[in-house]
Enzyme design. Structure first.
Site, PDB file in Angstrom:
ATOM      1  N   CYS A   1       0.910  -1.196  -0.084  1.00 58.62           N
ATOM      2  CA  CYS A   1       0.054  -0.047   0.056  1.00 58.62           C
ATOM      3  C   CYS A   1       0.833   1.326  -0.053  1.00 58.62           C
ATOM      4  O   CYS A   1       0.760   2.264  -0.615  1.00 58.62           O
ATOM      5  CB  CYS A   1      -0.980  -0.119   1.302  1.00 58.62           C
ATOM      6  SG  CYS A   1      -0.189  -0.136   2.994  1.00 58.62           S
ATOM      7  N   THR A   2       1.974   1.216   0.613  1.00 57.95           N
ATOM      8  CA  THR A   2       2.934   2.261   0.759  1.00 57.95           C
ATOM      9  C   THR A   2       3.711   2.687  -0.326  1.00 57.95           C
ATOM     10  O   THR A   2       3.788   3.818  -1.101  1.00 57.95           O
ATOM     11  CB  THR A   2       3.774   2.155   2.056  1.00 57.95           C
ATOM     12  OG1 THR A   2       3.142   2.087   3.131  1.00 57.95           O
ATOM     13  CG2 THR A   2       4.962   3.534   1.973  1.00 57.95           C
TER      14      THR A   2
ATOM     15  N   THR B   1      10.652  -0.549   6.684  1.00 51.95           N
ATOM     16  CA  THR B   1       9.832  -0.728   5.545  1.00 51.95           C
ATOM     17  C   THR B   1      10.385  -0.924   4.343  1.00 51.95           C
ATOM     18  O   THR B   1      11.614   0.057   3.848  1.00 51.95           O
ATOM     19  CB  THR B   1       8.643   0.375   5.431  1.00 51.95           C
ATOM     20  OG1 THR B   1       7.755   0.326   4.385  1.00 51.95           O
ATOM     21  CG2 THR B   1       9.482   1.644   5.406  1.00 51.95           C
TER      22      THR B   1
END
Length: 335
Positions: free
Chosen positions: A151-152, A210
């Protein structure tokens, strides 16, 4: 042609992919595999959602069949995805949304059951990654298992692409202030190697790693090695925000950057994926927003004409799930 879809895993993303599919007339979900819920519980979980609200259509258990808006969806209950007979119900394009089968080999077992293509709704260890509005045009029909990235990455990559194409990115750092997800803990508990991840999601701002920024280099090779980033997990049920700080090759005022982003959000190429706002917004204003990335014109700042901080919001659940459906429809046309 209506794209015949199957969903493996009826968790957060699986359920929202189904909701997203109902908004797209080019596809239809024919089957769901969910070994850990019976049909009655699936109906309940789909009907009521603490974040996105009650489903506005109809959902019923009719003689053991999962029926949404009058259409039957076959339910499998196989723990081993290799045993799912997708071909028996005509499901050809499979969403792998369990979060467990993230490699080409593991997700590829769906092909044994009659699937033609598989889209992993997460970053993959080895499957090609595609982000709508960024690199979907590079898709090759020989790729049977692909990833919709994270999603990021779906928020960051379109923003980075537009900025790089217009001004050039020398290098940059990204921070995502990210809503909690199902992998986190409600109260403190054990968490293997990442001790901070074991702390209560309800009580803490939790720094986390991330790969989203580095993944941009995979979908945009021109930015490979130029971006990296980190995450802060915050006590928020949904909607996250990317903070991208970049050094530009070409000088640009912040007003010029705003004009470029606004134009992109209104263009045929990007308007489905990129939003733009000059309102004084906060995170809940974006719950249910289906854009990948919504540029917040009033939140960004510039130190000078070569060094800027850009802010873009995303509904990490609904926006992402809508892109999963978009990618499925896109590759079906390419095939």
């Amino acid at each position: 042609m209506v794209v015949p879809i199957g969903i493996n895993g009826f968790g957060r993303i699986g359920r929202l992919v189904l909701r997203a599919s109902l908004e797209n007339p080019e596809c239809r979900v024919l089957a769901i595999n969910e070994p850990f819920m019976d049909v009655k519980y699936m109906v309940y979980m789909f009907k009521y959602d603490s974040t996105h609200g009650r489903f506005k259509g109809t959902v019923e258990d009719i003689n053991g069949e999962f029926v949404v808006n009058g259409n039957k969806i076959h339910v499998f209950a196989e723990k081993d995805p290799a045993n799912i007979k997708w071909s028996s119900v005509g499901a050809e394009y499979i969403v792998e949304s369990t979060g467990l089968f993230l490699s080409t080999e593991k997700a590829g077992v769906h092909l044994k059951g009659g699937a033609k293509k598989v889209v992993i709704s997460a970053p993959s260890t080895d499957a090609p990654m595609y982000v709508m509005g960024v690199n979907e045009e590079t898709y090759e029909s020989s790729h049977d298992v692909i990833s919709n990235a994270s999603c990021t990455t779906n928020c960051l990559a379109p923003l980075a692409k537009i900025i790089h194409e217009n001004f050039g990115i020398v290098e940059g750092l990204m921070t995502t202030v990210h809503a909690i997800t199902a992998t986190q803990k409600t109260v403190d508990g054990p968490s293997g190697k990442d001790w901070r991840a074991g702390r209560s999601a309800l009580s803490n701002i939790i720094p986390a790693s991330t790969g989203a920024a580095k993944a941009v280099g995979k979908v945009l090779p021109a930015l490979n090695g130029k971006l990296t980033g980190m995450s802060f997990r915050v006590p928020n049920c949904d909607v996250s925000v990317v903070d991208l700080t970049v050094r530009l090759e070409k000088k640009a005022t912040y007003e010029e950057i705003k004009k470029v982003m606004k134009a992109a959000s209104e263009s045929d190429k990007y308007k489905r994926y990129i939003g733009y706002t000059e309102d004084e917004v906060v995170s809940t204003d974006f719950i249910g927003d289906t854009h990948s990335s919504i540029f917040d014109a009033h939140a960004g700042i510039a130190l000078n004409d070569n060094f800027v901080k850009l802010v873009s919001w995303y509904d990490n659940e609904m926006g992402y799930s809508t892109r999963v459906i978009d990618l499925l429809v896109y590759i079906s046309k390419k095939n």
